[in-house]
Scaffold this motif. Structure first.
Motif, PDB file in Angstrom:
ATOM      1  N   GLY A   1      20.418  10.725  65.709  1.00 21.53           N
ATOM      2  CA  GLY A   1      21.686  11.443  65.794  1.00 21.53           C
ATOM      3  C   GLY A   1      22.559  11.025  66.952  1.00 21.53           C
ATOM      4  O   GLY A   1      23.782  11.142  66.886  1.00 21.53           O
ATOM      5  N   LEU A   2      21.943  10.539  68.048  1.00 28.40           N
ATOM      6  CA  LEU A   2      22.707  10.204  69.245  1.00 28.40           C
ATOM      7  C   LEU A   2      22.522   8.738  69.627  1.00 28.40           C
ATOM      8  O   LEU A   2      21.509   8.112  69.303  1.00 28.40           O
ATOM      9  CB  LEU A   2      22.274  11.094  70.416  1.00 28.40           C
TER      10      LEU A   2
ATOM     11  N   ALA B   1      22.542  16.870  63.152  1.00 30.71           N
ATOM     12  CA  ALA B   1      22.309  18.248  62.721  1.00 30.71           C
ATOM     13  C   ALA B   1      20.829  18.497  62.438  1.00 30.71           C
ATOM     14  O   ALA B   1      20.268  19.527  62.833  1.00 30.71           O
ATOM     15  CB  ALA B   1      23.148  18.549  61.482  1.00 30.71           C
ATOM     16  N   MET B   2      20.190  17.555  61.763  1.00 34.05           N
ATOM     17  CA  MET B   2      18.771  17.713  61.452  1.00 34.05           C
ATOM     18  C   MET B   2      17.928  17.751  62.718  1.00 34.05           C
ATOM     19  O   MET B   2      16.982  18.554  62.838  1.00 34.05           O
ATOM     20  CB  MET B   2      18.305  16.566  60.550  1.00 34.05           C
TER      21      MET B   2
ATOM     22  N   ASP C   1      28.998  17.132  57.015  1.00 28.34           N
ATOM     23  CA  ASP C   1      27.543  17.276  56.933  1.00 28.34           C
ATOM     24  C   ASP C   1      26.966  18.126  58.058  1.00 28.34           C
ATOM     25  O   ASP C   1      26.022  18.892  57.847  1.00 28.34           O
ATOM     26  CB  ASP C   1      26.879  15.894  56.974  1.00 28.34           C
ATOM     27  N   THR C   2      27.503  17.968  59.255  1.00 30.43           N
ATOM     28  CA  THR C   2      26.947  18.693  60.405  1.00 30.43           C
ATOM     29  C   THR C   2      26.996  20.197  60.171  1.00 30.43           C
ATOM     30  O   THR C   2      26.002  20.910  60.335  1.00 30.43           O
ATOM     31  CB  THR C   2      27.702  18.337  61.695  1.00 30.43           C
TER      32      THR C   2
ATOM     33  N   GLU D   1      32.849  11.688  71.180  1.00 32.83           N
ATOM     34  CA  GLU D   1      33.532  10.483  70.704  1.00 32.83           C
ATOM     35  C   GLU D   1      32.645   9.249  70.749  1.00 32.83           C
ATOM     36  O   GLU D   1      32.779   8.347  69.914  1.00 32.83           O
ATOM     37  CB  GLU D   1      34.789  10.244  71.547  1.00 32.83           C
ATOM     38  N   HIS D   2      31.717   9.176  71.716  1.00 33.26           N
ATOM     39  CA  HIS D   2      31.004   7.920  71.947  1.00 33.26           C
ATOM     40  C   HIS D   2      29.481   8.020  71.862  1.00 33.26           C
ATOM     41  O   HIS D   2      28.809   6.986  71.893  1.00 33.26           O
ATOM     42  CB  HIS D   2      31.379   7.361  73.330  1.00 33.26           C
ATOM     43  N   CYS D   3      28.949   9.231  71.787  1.00 31.71           N
ATOM     44  CA  CYS D   3      27.486   9.353  71.812  1.00 31.71           C
ATOM     45  C   CYS D   3      26.895   9.874  70.505  1.00 31.71           C
ATOM     46  O   CYS D   3      25.670   9.948  70.378  1.00 31.71           O
ATOM     47  CB  CYS D   3      27.058  10.273  72.957  1.00 31.71           C
ATOM     48  N   VAL D   4      27.743  10.242  69.576  1.00 34.76           N
ATOM     49  CA  VAL D   4      27.241  10.686  68.273  1.00 34.76           C
ATOM     50  C   VAL D   4      27.100   9.464  67.379  1.00 34.76           C
ATOM     51  O   VAL D   4      28.051   8.724  67.158  1.00 34.76           O
ATOM     52  CB  VAL D   4      28.187  11.720  67.625  1.00 34.76           C
ATOM     53  N   ASP D   5      25.899   9.284  66.838  1.00 33.06           N
ATOM     54  CA  ASP D   5      25.653   8.133  65.975  1.00 33.06           C
ATOM     55  C   ASP D   5      25.790   8.525  64.506  1.00 33.06           C
ATOM     56  O   ASP D   5      26.745   8.148  63.845  1.00 33.06           O
ATOM     57  CB  ASP D   5      24.262   7.565  66.260  1.00 33.06           C
ATOM     58  N   LYS D   6      24.856   9.312  64.015  1.00 33.31           N
ATOM     59  CA  LYS D   6      24.896   9.757  62.619  1.00 33.31           C
ATOM     60  C   LYS D   6      24.930  11.286  62.613  1.00 33.31           C
ATOM     61  O   LYS D   6      23.980  11.945  63.030  1.00 33.31           O
ATOM     62  CB  LYS D   6      23.669   9.243  61.867  1.00 33.31           C
TER      63      LYS D   6
END
Length: 722
Positions: free
Chosen positions: A654-655, A687-688, A467-468, A677-682
């Motif tokens: 996102g984060l 991306a949005m 998606d990103t 690895e640890h700070c990206v949520d969705k």
């Protein structure tokens, strides 16, 4: 009886062209200018409505053949076939009525040979006369002086080709042992006075349909009278036709009395003139309603609105009118195929429908292709049992029609080296099955049907993982277009299909080769290393039953000194399972270019390759920190640290754990791998929100406050080139 193959030679883009036809429906697809209309045109000129006479122009000749012809004339060499041709391969069985082909058309009585080849040629017959006449023409041109632009052989032939070229219609011998036709052994069907239309009845519905929703025009209504004429000529609707005629006769009687009153004064005035004795030659005006003429100008197609209101045809959109118009035309042609009960239908009925999708929205296109087979199958059945096969060719640019079609019906046209080739999609299935990849083909078929049939019509394709990339890629294309020369065609103006395939780009490899489209695979290097798993004491290695050490995989950036392997299935497939991370790190862009080797059917590195897999590369950011990322996310974080420092509070979805990304954090403020690895949520939200936080600079350049990872920039720049 059916046509199994069509060959065309030297006609426009159809240089050495072959098309396999299906028994019922063949769906011809491909990009613009790839020969679909050329196929329709040559059929029409040799066996269709334009076959009575010579409708060929010099522009119909293939450009390569024109150059060849020029060379032959200049060297006085009349060897070889000099012209254009169409061949129809017809297959019959023992149950077919063979009276039309008989011994004159059927050249081989071998019971194992059930193939007839009809050949149609527009061939140079007066070669030496042409040379003589052109020599005289050149002399006259030369006499006009130096200031006159001398006309060449092409100019001469453009105006005079019909003087030297002649149409031939033949049946040629088919060698069943070699499955090759023998052009040297033939029967001249023109001399034998054989009517081709008794063997093949060709009809077409071209793309230039007479459909309009202008108020004065009644294009649909005019077709209704044509349908009536066909229906009246048959016995299928005899009872309904007689009822119609009886009603008109009764109406005539009623109108006679009405007309007598309307025209009484006129008739009385006529009686005042001399030369007519009383009651000698009285005139009267009577009703003579003729059923054909009545329908011709007095039938209107109306749209019924919930049974309460009727609106004229021009109140509806062009798409709906186009669909109804096609059905009307098909019904008319089906009656022509069936012929009157007193006539014998042709052995083969061939219908060509060109671009049925005109003006219609996707749902209407779905409805058309899902129902067309049923309509065609019903249409040629006769009450007397004189039934014939109807074969249909439909050409289309519609991804929606392609996605709803039987894949076995699809014929893909593509240009290769300035000529057109036709490929059967069912041959692609055979390639997958032969390699034991039935599941991959099933996945491909479902994916193309549900999501991405537009790949058939794309000039270029980008295969992405998630998606990103899907959300950000158009913005990245825009940034590259803004930075590029205005002389180049912008990426966003090119016919590029973006396809989200996850980690399965390699499943599409046979399809990519099949359609030959320039393709960019954007993927991740997915680097990792292996380490031994220890017992709780931290010293003793855990063991498998066979005594080997148990190892676990550990993900890491490609710049990690321990990084050794890639888990990326596409990279291993395209470049070899033996390749290590160190190999991928050293590959230049040229060493990533691939094309499929014809004999081995393997992808090999080639400077002229039409497929590239791109993945993260070593990159130095504005802080002069060099880093080789593992995934898109850490690559993007690495070169856009300041962007995130400035906008951390603007990424609510996102984060997560954004405290670790804060400049003031001691441990992880610069650790972009940890961020990924640890700070990206969705990922879609990330991306949005990148787009939402983008800015436009003073020069009007959009997305100016963040950078594209270098590996993606390299790949898109390569894709942008022709």
């Amino acid at each position: 009886m059916k046509i199994t193959k069509i060959k065309a030679n030297n006609y426009r883009l159809l240089k050495d062209f072959e098309l396999d036809l299906e028994e019922d429906l063949s769906l011809v697809i491909g990009k613009n200018n790839c020969g679909k209309t050329s196929l329709l045109s040559i059929l029409d000129k040799f066996i269709g409505s334009k076959s009575n006479g010579n409708s060929f122009t010099f522009d119909d000749f293939n450009s390569e053949f024109k150059d060849e012809l020029k060379t032959k004339i200049e060297s006085n060499d009349d060897s070889g076939f000099l012209g254009l041709s169409l061949k129809l391969f017809i297959e019959y069985d023992t149950y077919d009525d063979l009276s039309n082909i008989g011994n004159t058309v059927m050249m081989d009585l071998d019971p194992d040979n059930k193939t007839i080849v009809l050949a149609f040629e527009y061939k140079l017959e007066k070669f030496h006369q042409l040379i003589l006449d052109f020599t005289n023409f050149k002399a006259k041109e030369a006499a006009k002086g130096e200031g006159h632009v001398q006309k060449d052989i092409f100019y001469f032939l453009k105006n005079n080709h019909k003087e030297y070229f002649k149409i031939f219609k033949k049946t040629v011998l088919f060698d069943v042992a070699t499955s090759i036709e023998n052009d040297d052994i033939f029967i001249d069907l023109i001399k034998e006075n054989i009517r081709i239309d008794n063997i093949i009845n060709f009809k077409l519905i071209d793309a230039k349909r007479n459909v309009s929703n202008k108020e004065p025009e009644k294009s649909l209504s005019s077709l209704s009278s044509k349908i009536y004429k066909k229906v009246e000529a048959s016995e299928d609707e005899e009872e309904a036709i007689e009822k119609f005629k009886d009603t008109l006769s009764a109406t005539d009687d009623l109108l006679d009395d009405v007309y007598a009153g309307i025209f009484k004064n006129v008739i009385d005035d006529i009686k005042q003139f001399g030369g007519i004795k009383k009651d000698d030659s009285n005139i009267k005006i009577v009703s003579t309603l003729q059923h054909r003429e009545l329908l011709e100008g007095n039938t209107t197609v109306m749209y019924d609105i919930k049974g309460d209101h009727s609106l004229p045809e021009n109140y509806n959109g062009l798409g709906y009118m186009n669909l109804i118009s096609m059905i009307f035309e098909i019904k008319i042609l089906l009656h022509e195929f069936k012929k009157e009960q007193s006539e014998k239908p042709a052995d083969i009925n061939l219908l060509f429908i060109e671009e049925p999708e005109a003006h219609t929205h996707p749902q209407m296109q779905y409805i058309f292709i899902e129902n067309i087979k049923t309509l065609l199958e019903k249409g040629v059945q006769r009450e007397d049992g004189q039934n014939r096969k109807l074969q249909t060719i439909i050409s289309t640019h519609s991804a929606h029609i392609a996605s709803k079609s039987d894949f076995h019906d699809i014929k893909y046209f593509k240009k290769e080296n300035n000529r057109v080739v036709s490929k059967n999609l069912k041959d692609l299935e055979k390639e997958y099955v032969t390699n034991g990849e039935e599941q991959n083909y099933k996945f491909l078929k479902q994916y193309l049907t549900l999501h991405r049939a537009e790949l058939f019509f794309a000039d270029k394709a980008v295969f992405i993982e998630g998606d990103t990339e899907r959300i950000l890629l158009p913005a990245m294309m825009k940034k590259i277009d803004q930075e590029s020369s205005h002389d180049e065609t912008p990426l966003l103006s090119q016919n590029i299909s973006i396809v989200e395939v996850g980690a399965y780009a390699h499943i599409f490899e046979k399809f990519i080769d099949f359609i030959g489209v320039k393709s960019l695979v954007i993927t991740d290097i997915d680097s990792y290393y292996e380490q031994i798993v220890y017992e709780d004491d931290g010293v003793t290695p855990k063991k498998h039953k066979n005594g080997n050490d148990i190892k676990e995989t550990v993900k890491c950036p490609a710049s990690d000194s321990n990084a050794m392997y890639t888990s990326n299935a596409s990279l291993k497939f395209f470049y070899g399972v033996d390749k290590k991370v160190s190999d991928f790190i050293t590959f230049t862009l040229n060493e990533k270019k691939l094309k499929k080797e014809f004999n081995s059917r393997c992808w090999i590195i080639d400077d002229d390759g039409y497929l590239i897999c791109i993945y993260q590369i070593q990159e130095t950011n504005i802080e002069t920190v060099s880093y080789h990322a593992r995934s898109f996310e850490d690559a993007f974080f690495h070169i856009n640290k300041q962007f995130f420092y400035d906008n951390l509070s603007n990424f609510p979805l996102g984060l997560k754990n954004t405290r670790y990304m804060n400049k003031s954090h001691n441990d992880y403020k610069d650790d972009v791998y940890y961020w990924a690895e640890h700070c990206v949520d969705k990922k879609p939200a990330l991306a949005m929100e990148i787009l939402l936080n983008s800015k436009t600079d003073g020069a009007g350049n959009q997305f100016s406050n963040w950078n594209i990872p270098e590996y993606i920039k390299e790949g898109l720049t390569w894709l942008k080139q022709d």
